[in-house]
Structures are given as C-alpha cells and as structure tokens.
Design an enzyme around this catalytic site. Structure first.
Site, PDB file in Angstrom:
ATOM      1  N   HIS A 150      -2.601   3.271   8.250  1.00  0.00           N
ATOM      2  CA  HIS A 150      -3.283   2.941   7.525  1.00  0.00           C
ATOM      3  C   HIS A 150      -3.914   1.091   7.875  1.00  0.00           C
ATOM      4  CE1 HIS A 150      -6.003   0.757   4.827  1.00  0.00           C
ATOM      5  NE2 HIS A 150      -4.878   0.273   3.882  1.00  0.00           N
ATOM      6  N   GLU A 168       0.984  -1.275   0.248  1.00  0.00           N
ATOM      7  CA  GLU A 168       0.184  -0.730   0.150  1.00  0.00           C
ATOM      8  C   GLU A 168       0.864   0.610  -0.540  1.00  0.00           C
ATOM      9  OE1 GLU A 168      -3.513   0.483  -1.059  1.00  0.00           O
ATOM     10  OE2 GLU A 168      -3.956  -0.795   0.525  1.00  0.00           O
ATOM     11  N   HIS A 215     -12.524  -1.066   2.650  1.00  0.00           N
ATOM     12  CA  HIS A 215     -11.422  -1.376   3.258  1.00  0.00           C
ATOM     13  C   HIS A 215     -10.034  -1.267   4.559  1.00  0.00           C
ATOM     14  CE1 HIS A 215      -6.289  -0.481   0.640  1.00  0.00           C
ATOM     15  NE2 HIS A 215      -6.773  -1.483   2.538  1.00  0.00           N
TER      16      HIS A 215
END
Ligand SMILES: [Zn+2]
Length: 215
Positions: free
Chosen positions: A95, A76, A160
C-alpha cells in the site's frame, strides 16, 4: 535464532526498494507478506523508513492480532488481512501513498489501459469508493473488487492511496511500480489537452498472445 527473521528481512528489503523508487516516503504506506505458517509479516505502525530495521517488522495472525514484535502492526493492517482472507493466491500486499495514483483518485478517474504498464496489472485500474483509512471497510471493499476481477493486480483507494497485490513480494513490487508509472504517463498525456487513446481489445489480445509465446 528468530524463525521469522528471514521473512522480516524480505519485507524490509522490499520496503527499502519502494523507498528507493520514491513510491513510499517518511512512514506513509505499508508492506506485508503471507508466511508459510499462515501468519503475516507487516511493517510496523508509525516508524519512519529512515529508522526502520528488519527486526522491526511485526508478525500478526490472519485477523490482525499481533504475534510478535516490538511495535504494533501497521494501522492499515485490515487492508492486508482482508485481502489475504479472500485471495488465497495473494502472498504479498503493498500500500503506497504515491502521488499520481492519489491525484487520479481525487477526481475519480480510473486509469485506462494506455500502455503496457497498465495492461500487465490487469487494467483499467479502478478507484475504490472512499472508506475511512484504518477501518476494516478499507480492506473488505478492496477485497471485493479484487474478487470481482481476478486478473486485477492493483487498485486506488479514493483520496487515500494505491494497493498492489502479487503472488510474492517481487510481483507486488513490480505491480505497484507499474501502476504508479502508468498513472504518471496518463497525467503527462493529459497535459497535452488531447484525449489519451487506450489500447484496443485487438491490440491487447495481440500483445498478450505475443507475450505468452515469448515467456
Ligand atoms: Zn494509507
């Protein structure tokens, strides 16, 4: 002596703090910081937190090219470097695949400012449109939202996970914690079947004025 070790240690310690408060699990999620030389220290791809060591943190440049490290940078990585490119005052990005944030993203319900946790991260916390994980579009779409709302400290990627930013790792950690806590509080309130009431503009102004006075 590895000149990057002190930064790798800092990213590792924040990663372990996030594991400790159950915001990240197994190998999902990723953490990074911008270094004084402009490069980025980021968690490696696919290494479970149980087996991660400070020396496993990867150094990459602002375009995601690996500079140093045994492993590859997080898959990512574009989410991180695209935010750093467009937000000069952001020096840490976190994240998570935290549950309450993801749950609200699946029904595209933004988090209203119902408590202090969501006020101090610049809420309401928006849900970014779906983008395929790992693509550059995840990063550019998140960066665009952060640029539209300079006070916003986090957002939720549809279906997500959550992204929190900060001027340093500690700030990003607190912002991630506050967003997930706010999402959990919102969830609990909704279970009553009643409509959770958001703080009013007047109440928010009063809180911020008081907060700034006592800071
Ligand atoms: Zn993810």
């Amino acid at each position: 002596m590895d000149r990057y070790f002190i930064y790798k240690q800092q990213v590792f310690e924040t990663t372990m703090k996030l594991v400790g408060v159950d915001l990240i699990r197994i190998s999902a999620g990723n953490i990074s910081m911008r270094l004084p030389d402009g490069n980025i220290a980021i968690t490696p791809s696919g290494i479970s937190y149980d087996h991660m060591h400070p020396e496993d943190i990867v150094i990459m440049d602002i375009n995601g090219k690996k500079i140093e490290g045994k492993y590859n940078p997080s898959s990512e990585k574009a989410l991180h470097h695209e935010i750093y490119k467009s937000k000069p005052n952001t020096n840490a990005v976190i994240h998570t695949h935290s549950r309450y944030a993801i749950a609200f993203s699946t029904v595209t319900l933004e988090l209203p400012v119902i408590c202090l946790e969501l006020l101090f991260v610049g809420g309401p916390i928006p849900i970014a449109d779906y983008q395929c994980p790992g693509t550059i579009a995840v990063g550019t779409s998140a960066a665009a939202i952060f640029n539209d709302r300079p006070d916003l400290k986090g957002l939720i990627l549809k279906n997500h996970g959550m992204v929190a930013i900060g001027e340093n790792l500690e700030a990003a950690y607190q912002n991630a914690y506050n967003i997930e806590t706010g999402a959990e509080i919102y969830h609990i309130a909704l279970q009553t079947g009643k409509n959770p009431v958001a703080l009013t503009e007047t109440q928010i102004k009063e809180i911020l004025a008081h907060y700034n006075k006592t800071k």
